[in-house]
Design a protein around this motif. Sequence first.
Motif, short mmCIF file in Angstrom:
data_model
loop_
_atom_site.label_atom_id
_atom_site.label_comp_id
_atom_site.label_asym_id
_atom_site.label_seq_id
_atom_site.Cartn_x
_atom_site.Cartn_y
_atom_site.Cartn_z
N LEU A 1 0.78 -1.28 0.00
CA LEU A 1 0.05 0.00 0.07
C LEU A 1 0.78 1.34 -0.07
O LEU A 1 0.54 2.14 -0.57
N LYS A 2 1.91 1.13 0.68
CA LYS A 2 2.85 2.37 0.64
C LYS A 2 3.51 2.57 -0.95
O LYS A 2 3.42 3.65 -1.39
N ARG A 3 3.87 1.51 -1.46
CA ARG A 3 4.17 1.52 -3.17
C ARG A 3 2.89 2.13 -3.70
O ARG A 3 3.30 2.82 -4.76
N THR A 4 1.87 1.71 -3.72
CA THR A 4 0.45 2.14 -4.30
C THR A 4 0.41 3.48 -4.12
O THR A 4 0.23 4.39 -5.04
N ALA A 5 0.44 4.08 -2.84
CA ALA A 5 0.23 5.38 -2.64
C ALA A 5 1.51 6.30 -3.34
O ALA A 5 1.19 7.40 -3.67
N ALA A 6 2.58 5.77 -3.12
CA ALA A 6 3.80 6.93 -3.83
C ALA A 6 3.59 6.99 -5.39
O ALA A 6 4.08 7.72 -5.91
N SER A 7 2.98 5.85 -6.04
CA SER A 7 2.76 5.62 -7.47
C SER A 7 1.39 6.46 -7.93
O SER A 7 1.06 6.34 -9.16
N PHE A 8 0.51 6.50 -7.14
CA PHE A 8 -0.96 7.10 -7.43
C PHE A 8 -1.02 8.63 -7.60
O PHE A 8 -0.42 9.45 -6.59
N GLY A 9 -2.04 9.03 -8.36
CA GLY A 9 -2.27 10.43 -8.32
C GLY A 9 -2.44 10.73 -10.02
O GLY A 9 -2.09 10.23 -10.95
N PRO A 10 -3.09 12.11 -9.97
CA PRO A 10 -3.82 12.66 -8.79
C PRO A 10 -5.29 12.07 -8.49
O PRO A 10 -5.69 11.42 -9.34
N PRO A 11 -5.73 12.48 -7.19
CA PRO A 11 -5.11 13.10 -6.20
C PRO A 11 -3.99 12.37 -5.52
O PRO A 11 -3.91 10.98 -5.57
N ALA A 12 -3.02 12.81 -4.86
CA ALA A 12 -1.70 12.04 -4.16
C ALA A 12 -2.11 11.90 -2.75
O ALA A 12 -2.12 12.68 -1.92
N PRO A 13 -2.16 10.52 -2.46
CA PRO A 13 -2.48 10.09 -1.08
C PRO A 13 -1.28 9.86 -0.53
O PRO A 13 -0.14 9.88 -0.88
N GLN A 14 -1.40 9.57 0.75
CA GLN A 14 -0.10 9.21 1.49
C GLN A 14 -0.70 8.27 2.76
O GLN A 14 -1.61 8.26 3.13
N VAL A 15 0.14 7.14 2.89
CA VAL A 15 -0.20 6.21 4.14
C VAL A 15 -0.06 7.00 5.58
O VAL A 15 1.01 7.57 5.62
N SER A 16 -1.10 7.28 6.09
CA SER A 16 -0.94 8.03 7.41
C SER A 16 -1.13 7.43 8.57
O SER A 16 -0.84 7.94 9.73
N ASP A 17 -1.39 6.02 8.74
CA ASP A 17 -1.28 5.04 9.80
C ASP A 17 -1.38 3.78 9.49
O ASP A 17 -1.67 3.42 8.54
N SER A 18 -0.62 2.90 10.57
CA SER A 18 -0.92 1.37 10.34
C SER A 18 -0.45 0.94 11.61
O SER A 18 -0.21 1.48 12.51
N GLY A 19 -0.83 -0.41 11.77
CA GLY A 19 -0.84 -1.01 13.06
C GLY A 19 -1.52 -2.45 13.03
O GLY A 19 -1.94 -2.96 11.84
N THR A 20 -1.91 -2.71 14.35
CA THR A 20 -2.67 -4.05 14.26
C THR A 20 -4.15 -3.53 14.77
O THR A 20 -4.26 -2.76 15.73
N ALA A 21 -5.16 -4.15 14.53
CA ALA A 21 -6.39 -4.39 14.77
C ALA A 21 -7.05 -5.42 15.35
O ALA A 21 -6.60 -6.58 14.94
N ALA A 22 -8.21 -5.43 16.24
CA ALA A 22 -8.97 -6.53 16.40
C ALA A 22 -10.32 -6.33 15.32
O ALA A 22 -10.69 -5.43 15.08
N ALA A 23 -10.26 -7.48 14.61
CA ALA A 23 -11.13 -7.75 13.66
C ALA A 23 -11.87 -8.77 13.47
O ALA A 23 -11.19 -9.94 13.64
N ARG A 24 -13.19 -9.21 13.25
CA ARG A 24 -13.88 -10.32 13.21
C ARG A 24 -15.16 -10.08 12.38
O ARG A 24 -15.80 -9.10 12.01
N PHE A 25 -15.42 -11.29 11.60
CA PHE A 25 -16.90 -11.24 10.93
C PHE A 25 -18.21 -11.91 11.67
O PHE A 25 -17.64 -13.09 12.63
N ILE A 26 -19.09 -11.31 11.98
CA ILE A 26 -20.19 -11.51 12.62
C ILE A 26 -21.09 -12.30 11.51
O ILE A 26 -21.66 -11.25 10.32
N GLY A 27 -21.56 -13.28 11.38
CA GLY A 27 -22.31 -13.85 10.01
C GLY A 27 -23.30 -14.68 10.06
O GLY A 27 -23.91 -15.17 11.63
N ASN A 28 -24.00 -15.12 9.35
CA ASN A 28 -25.11 -16.06 9.32
C ASN A 28 -25.05 -16.82 7.70
O ASN A 28 -24.73 -16.19 6.94
#
Length: 236
Positions: free
Chosen positions: A161-188
């Motif tokens: 995603l850093k490489r994508t942001a660096a080569s994308f545009g316009p508009p020119a984005p930037q990776v502003s945050d990253s880390g770990t998250a708790a994520a889960r699917f609630i399903g049926n």
Amino acid sequence: MPNLKTAGYVERAAFAAQVLEKIVPKVAASIGVDPAVLDSEVTPGGYLLKTNASLQTEAALDDATADRLAAAFGYIFHQHSVLVSRLDDSGGSTGFVTVRFPKDTLDAAVAQRFFEKADAVEKGLGGGYTAFGDEQIFLNVVDGNGKSYSGLDNAAFLDGLKRTAASFGPPAPQVSDSGTAAARFIGNDWDKAPKGQDYAARLGGAGSPTVTALDVIATEYAGLVSASAAHYGWNR
């Protein structure tokens, strides 16, 4: 609705806005959540390289309440699953990356272009994203065995995603945050539980006060779907 597949983003977003106004607050109230604590938006959302109008909600809820709210939304909207996540959770195993765009430049078309570009840069990045305001958020969600659906580890996910942001545009984005998250699917599993029993079980079961209230809301939602289908020609 034979013509639903041909519906454009604008039509879908207009319908989602009606759902946000008329249905979402009632769903929240049905499980005892004050609708005023929810920050909900109609935003672009991506899945398997396709962008659609989606409803995203942010709220400061405990895990049990968040899962019940997800189940209620899934029950009403007939979703196979609803993603629940909490960013910046040091105990989480799901990597996340936030890509920020210049103010007021992230719309559905830009989000889709970035989505496609990311997948071209690194296979595995075209699984899905959510958006809030000027931020496009990618989650490297893992299955029950801890294996990422993308096939990438968190470092490779971030690097792509850093490489994508660096080569994308316009508009020119930037990776502003990253880390770990708790994520889960609630399903049926609608094939095995065609009445939404998996969701209902999280809400007290069929016939419980909560599910009974949701059934009333479901009737209202069905009417809204029918009216929109007639208006936009989705049922012709």
